[in-house]
Design an enzyme around this catalytic site. Structure first.
Site, PDB file in Angstrom:
ATOM      1  N   SER A 174       0.793  -1.239   0.000  1.00 36.93           N
ATOM      2  CA  SER A 174       0.000   0.000   0.000  1.00 36.93           C
ATOM      3  C   SER A 174       0.821   1.282   0.000  1.00 36.93           C
ATOM      4  CB  SER A 174      -0.959   0.013   1.202  1.00 36.93           C
ATOM      5  OG  SER A 174      -2.114  -0.738   0.913  1.00 36.93           O
ATOM      6  N   LYS A 177       0.239   3.826  -2.747  1.00 42.82           N
ATOM      7  CA  LYS A 177      -0.736   4.925  -2.679  1.00 42.82           C
ATOM      8  C   LYS A 177      -0.057   6.295  -2.613  1.00 42.82           C
ATOM      9  CE  LYS A 177      -4.507   2.264  -0.557  1.00 42.82           C
ATOM     10  NZ  LYS A 177      -3.902   0.931  -0.382  1.00 42.82           N
ATOM     11  N   SER A 350      -5.866   4.079   4.186  1.00 43.94           N
ATOM     12  CA  SER A 350      -5.399   3.116   3.181  1.00 43.94           C
ATOM     13  C   SER A 350      -6.580   2.553   2.400  1.00 43.94           C
ATOM     14  CB  SER A 350      -4.593   1.983   3.828  1.00 43.94           C
ATOM     15  OG  SER A 350      -3.811   1.308   2.858  1.00 43.94           O
TER      16      SER A 350
END
Length: 516
Positions: A174, A177, A350
């Site tokens: 993640s 991102k 997230s």
């Protein structure tokens, strides 16, 4: 309360002296700058200067302490919600509602934004030798797995202070991102909003709900994004003004292209990616986090919209998929919060659904194909325009759920440094949206043991977790009040809990060591 206050004091105490050293000379300069030519202040002028200096000193003390209020309570979550209500923006960006040269920072961002300008030159920075002495043993922790890389740099100067495997392309999870956030903000602008429209076809008996790729659209009574309920109410009012009380309802998802299902398949962490969905396609709209998703989010949103219209006296047919014609006219619309606020939410929590929508929005803003592959290509192209080091990087999606994604610790720290650069104020929410250690988002339940507590409130970082993969990338304010960017990427760990703890100890060490 006593324990909270002690925790606050332990975290704040090492920084208070540094704040005084950094702030007082600046206050003196500020006073000299506003001194009248006569050399004497009138009473109103003295009052104004005192207020100015008092506010500056108070801001410095809050910066040292982290996101607490005067009673020792956590404020960052409350302030994050406030950021959703900021004004500004337009359907196609351009900053029509913005003020000044940069978007307003998130209210919880004091420590980051103050640290960007707090360096006075009175104290020395961390040194490569000092950081090597502290970080090398921590990076060798066996719980991190056999593949690991790390980079630390000073944001103000851009100087790299520590690097191990800086150019090794690993699975970022993640932390991808961060790249998505930089790409979409630079491509569309922080004030851009996404628009969902109710459009009436000629003849007045056919209504089309047209998806604008807005991942914040919600049917909840208390909307934290664009409200489907309000859109239905406005649509019903507009239809009644035209003496229309019954329509054939359809929905248009043509804004996005390609497959809607992520390569990982059906997953509670992500709905099918479509230009129209409400509450991220959750089977239970009241849930958050991983949850079951409806099989067709667009059709589900249209059915909900039809039900809401019915409550306002408009009869509808069962909705069907159909593209709006060029002759259709908008009768009502709903807009997302500004992109800057959407990015902050995506980073703090997230949110994979938001991330995939933003990857496609990056493609749309740059003339690309708004699909998984097109979004990834648009992210890479946008980062290339910014001059960022892309060797070895690959973006198969915007969320990091794709295990084929690759990035480097060097790229992640370069992204963070660019977001902190005076040349790119449009990217500032990349920093302010990062979770705060011990307080918000995916770091709210971390940094609890003695070796990690020095990171509480001063480490802000994006987490990344897949099976065997653990990553952490963000910023930290050190004991000198300097802002450093860091990225730690690891692969092959056997125990996620111990690997996360090891990464947290590394970030906390940056906050505490004063390495020279």
């Amino acid at each position: 309360m006593v324990l909270v206050e002690r925790r606050v004091w332990r975290a704040a105490r090492p920084r208070l002296a540094r704040v005084e050293q950094a702030v007082v000379p600046r206050l003196a300069r500020a006073a000299r700058a506003v001194r009248p030519r006569s050399g004497r202040f009138t009473t109103p002028q003295l009052t104004g200067v005192a207020a100015l200096l008092g506010l500056a000193l108070a801001a410095g003390l809050v910066t040292a302490a982290g996101p607490w209020d005067s009673a020792g309570q956590r404020t960052a979550e409350r302030d994050r919600a406030t950021a959703w209500d900021r004004e500004g923006g337009a359907d196609h960006g351009g900053g029509s509602g913005a003020t000044g040269d940069a978007p307003a920072p998130a209210p919880s961002a004091a420590s980051v934004l103050a640290a960007l300008g707090a360096v006075t030159g009175d104290t020395g920075p961390q040194t490569p030798a000092g950081l090597t002495h502290v970080l090398d043993p921590l990076l060798r922790d066996a719980s991190l797995g056999p593949r690991r890389s790390a980079v630390v740099l000073d944001v103000a100067s851009g100087r790299r202070l520590y690097a191990k495997g800086a150019d090794d392309a690993l699975t970022p999870a993640s932390t991808t991102k961060i790249a998505t956030a930089v790409a979409v903000l630079s491509a569309a602008g922080p004030d851009h909003r996404f628009t969902t429209r109710a459009m009436l076809e000629p003849g007045g008996d056919k209504l089309v709900l047209v998806g604008g790729g807005d991942p914040t659209l919600t049917a909840r009574e208390k909307a934290d994004g664009a409200s489907l309920r309000t859109l239905a109410e406005k649509t019903a009012t507009a239809l009644k003004q035209r003496h229309v009380t019954s329509v054939a309802l359809s929905y248009d998802t043509s804004l996005f292209a390609g497959k809607a299902l992520h390569p990982i398949g059906v997953n509670p962490n992500l709905a099918e990616v479509t230009a129209l969905m409400a509450d991220e396609g959750r089977a239970d709209a009241a849930t958050s986090g991983p949850a079951d998703r409806v099989p067709d989010p667009a059709a589900d949103a249209a059915r909900t919209f039809g039900d809401l219209l019915g409550r306002h006296g408009i009869k509808t047919s069962a909705p069907r998929a159909a593209k709006a014609t060029p002759h259709a006219r908008t009768v009502a619309f709903a807009q997302s919060p500004p992109l800057s606020a959407v990015v902050e939410r995506m980073l703090t929590t997230s949110d994979n659904d938001i991330a995939e929508a933003l990857a496609r929005q990056t493609a749309l803003a740059t003339g690309g194909r708004p699909s998984f592959d097109g979004g990834g290509a648009a992210i890479a192209a946008q980062l290339k325009k910014l001059g960022l080091p892309l060797k070895g990087a690959h973006f198969g999606d915007g969320s990091g759920l794709n295990r084929d994604d690759r990035t480097t610790a060097g790229l992640l720290t370069a992204l963070l440094a660019t977001a902190g650069s005076p040349a790119h104020p449009e990217l500032r929410t990349v920093l302010t949206g990062l979770p705060v250690a011990g307080f918000t988002g995916t770091l709210s339940d971390r940094y609890e043991d003695d070796a990690q507590r020095f990171g509480i409130g001063v480490v802000r970082a994006k987490t990344g977790s897949l099976t065997g993969v653990n990553a952490l990338a963000g910023t930290v304010v050190d004991t000198e009040g300097r802002l450093m960017a860091f990225a730690f990427l690891t692969d092959g760990s056997m125990d996620q809990t111990t690997a996360r703890a090891a990464l947290d100890r590394m970030a906390a060490a940056l906050a505490h060591c004063g390495c020279r």
